[in-house]
Design an enzyme around this catalytic site. Sequence first.
Site, PDB file in Angstrom:
ATOM      1  N   LYS A 266       0.839  -1.204   0.000  1.00 13.42           N
ATOM      2  CA  LYS A 266       0.000   0.000   0.000  1.00 13.42           C
ATOM      3  C   LYS A 266       0.872   1.251   0.000  1.00 13.42           C
ATOM      4  O   LYS A 266       1.989   1.225   0.511  1.00 13.42           O
ATOM      5  CB  LYS A 266      -0.872   0.022   1.268  1.00 13.42           C
ATOM      6  N   ARG A 340     -10.348 -11.394   1.906  1.00  9.71           N
ATOM      7  CA  ARG A 340     -11.234 -12.409   1.325  1.00  9.71           C
ATOM      8  C   ARG A 340     -10.607 -13.794   1.385  1.00  9.71           C
ATOM      9  O   ARG A 340     -11.311 -14.796   1.433  1.00  9.71           O
ATOM     10  CB  ARG A 340     -11.612 -12.002  -0.109  1.00  9.71           C
TER      11      ARG A 340
HETATM   12  N1  BES Z   1      -8.136  -3.669   4.248  1.00  8.61           N
HETATM   13  C1  BES Z   1      -8.287  -3.275   2.893  1.00  8.61           C
HETATM   14  C2  BES Z   1      -9.578  -2.524   2.629  1.00  8.61           C
HETATM   15  C3  BES Z   1      -9.752  -1.193   3.297  1.00  8.61           C
HETATM   16  C4  BES Z   1      -9.522  -0.020   2.583  1.00  8.61           C
HETATM   17  C5  BES Z   1     -10.232  -1.094   4.589  1.00  8.61           C
HETATM   18  C6  BES Z   1      -9.731   1.198   3.196  1.00  8.61           C
HETATM   19  C7  BES Z   1     -10.428   0.123   5.193  1.00  8.61           C
HETATM   20  C8  BES Z   1     -10.194   1.276   4.500  1.00  8.61           C
HETATM   21  C9  BES Z   1      -8.281  -4.503   1.980  1.00  8.61           C
HETATM   22  O1  BES Z   1      -7.531  -5.588   2.413  1.00  8.61           O
HETATM   23  C10 BES Z   1      -7.711  -4.064   0.668  1.00  8.61           C
HETATM   24  O2  BES Z   1      -6.598  -3.650   0.652  1.00  8.61           O
HETATM   25  N2  BES Z   1      -8.515  -4.150  -0.379  1.00  8.61           N
HETATM   26  C11 BES Z   1      -8.073  -3.765  -1.670  1.00  8.61           C
HETATM   27  C12 BES Z   1      -8.451  -4.878  -2.621  1.00  8.61           C
HETATM   28  C13 BES Z   1      -7.948  -4.706  -4.008  1.00  8.61           C
HETATM   29  C14 BES Z   1      -6.463  -4.862  -4.058  1.00  8.61           C
HETATM   30  C15 BES Z   1      -8.598  -5.755  -4.866  1.00  8.61           C
HETATM   31  C16 BES Z   1      -8.800  -2.474  -2.035  1.00  8.61           C
HETATM   32  O3  BES Z   1      -9.969  -2.349  -1.747  1.00  8.61           O
HETATM   33  O4  BES Z   1      -8.160  -1.601  -2.595  1.00  8.61           O
HETATM   34 ZN    ZN Z   2      -5.509  -5.497   1.818  1.00  8.99          ZN
END
Ligand code: BES
Ligand code: ZN
Length: 489
Positions: A266, A340
């Site tokens: 990230k 997931r």
């Molecule tokens: N934990 C994150 C989602 C999240 C984003 C929670 C903002 C709280 C605030 C999750 O694991 C994630 O990173 N999801 C990605 C998935 C993508 C790579 C398919 C996302 O939503 O960007």
């Molecule tokens: Zn994530």
Amino acid sequence: MKLSIKDTQDLNADTTLIPLDQNSALPETLNRLAVAWGIAPAILHKEFKADNSEVFAHRKGEARYFLLGLGKDPGYAETLRACRSFSHKFKQKLNAQLTVDLLTCPPRNPEQAAEAVANGLLLGTYQIGAFKSEKTEEHPLASADAALTLVSGENIAKAARTGMAVAETQMRIFDLVNAPSNKKLPTDLGAWAIESGRTYGYRVEVWDKKKIVDTGLHALLAVNQGSAFPPAFIIMEYVPEGGSPKGKIAVVGKGVTFDTGGLSIKPAANMHLMKSDMGGAAAVLGAMETAAKLKLPVHLIGIVPSTENSVDALAVKPSDVIDSYSGKTIEVIDTDAEGRLILADGLFYAVRHFQPDILIDLATLTGSAVRTFGYHAAALFANNDALAEQLTKAGDKVGERVWRLPIWDVYKEDIKSDIADVRNYSGRPTAGAIGAAKFLEAFIDNHPAWAHLDIAGVAFNDSEFATQKSATAFGIRLLIEYFENFANN
Ligand code: BES
Ligand code: ZN
Ligand code: ZN
């Protein structure tokens, strides 16, 4: 906080809180109060409109009064919000004794109001600085000799006690979610659950890495590969005395104690917020504890797969194909879609091992849910209309909004893999929350009553407690409301 209930206004109370609706009786009520306090009615009318959370303070001799506005037609959520904000903002001016007058403006639903008042006043005592070396001054209502008196003509003691019991657990969950990841390893979540189960009388089992390997929770293990800390798999079961004639509910929560994104790392700017990526687990832990404490007549299973999502030479890589507990193979397109993966094992385990009548998962799953609803509602997905409706209604009542999105099969495209059974991400920046829900659906073993709550936007939010986002304990109150309705209908 001790609680007592009276049915007459106590003239000797030193601090009295008077919640007031914006209803047609308000002008008359203000007139009476103004006369009793020896102030001009016109001044009171001008200074206090009873907007939600508005406060008017008055001192008469030793006695102190606070009028608290609840706004128009206040329900549970509005009453709670006003009381929580009052309790927090006025802590300097309160003392350990507080009388709440529910006679001057009798609420439409006295039990509901009593629960909301008790819950809000107690939540307002929350202090976030757990790791400060200098402790902040204790909130008077949190002190050992705190005493809350509710004045009402109705039988509201049980409701008020429920409000307090829920608030106590919510605050324990605030602490857990607000804690940084170095203070809450997956094993710490396990220890929290064991301690809670021991205190409130429900069964808790925490699997260590060896047991997780032996059982074959491969997707949880894949996410854990890049972490220096072992995973934990928490299994909780609360069986009410005499069993539950209505059946069994399983709740599964995402317990990622920190989400770096893994090798699909990230950006730095908001990464610190990812200590809250166990918000789904927090809701499940909190709901199990609260249900057991309140002795709700419903059989509950709580499942929390927990790990950190970190970066390491051993970390799972984009393109890796991993196994899962269900036997399905998964192509990992993006290691940041880790929630997931661990839920896939948690859901499949819940269904196969416990055969619940209802299956609900909660997870801070996608940025897409945040882009869709902002910080005001969770995304709801369900393969069962009645369940979707019941959860929506429960959320509306308690002020934890959820809004349904579709899981039509046209979105199955998004999880189709060329080389494995499914992939964890479509690779496209569209319909992210739906794609994630479609992925989860592949691991519920065709369960006919499943709901998924994507709480990414609401688990960690702005509040009066902090200058930055902080824990909301979203989901606990909603689940408790849903459990109660499930048991009673
Ligand atoms: N934990 C994150 C989602 C999240 C984003 C929670 C903002 C709280 C605030 C999750 O694991 C994630 O990173 N999801 C990605 C998935 C993508 C790579 C398919 C996302 O939503 O960007
Ligand atoms: Zn994530
Ligand atoms: Zn995550």
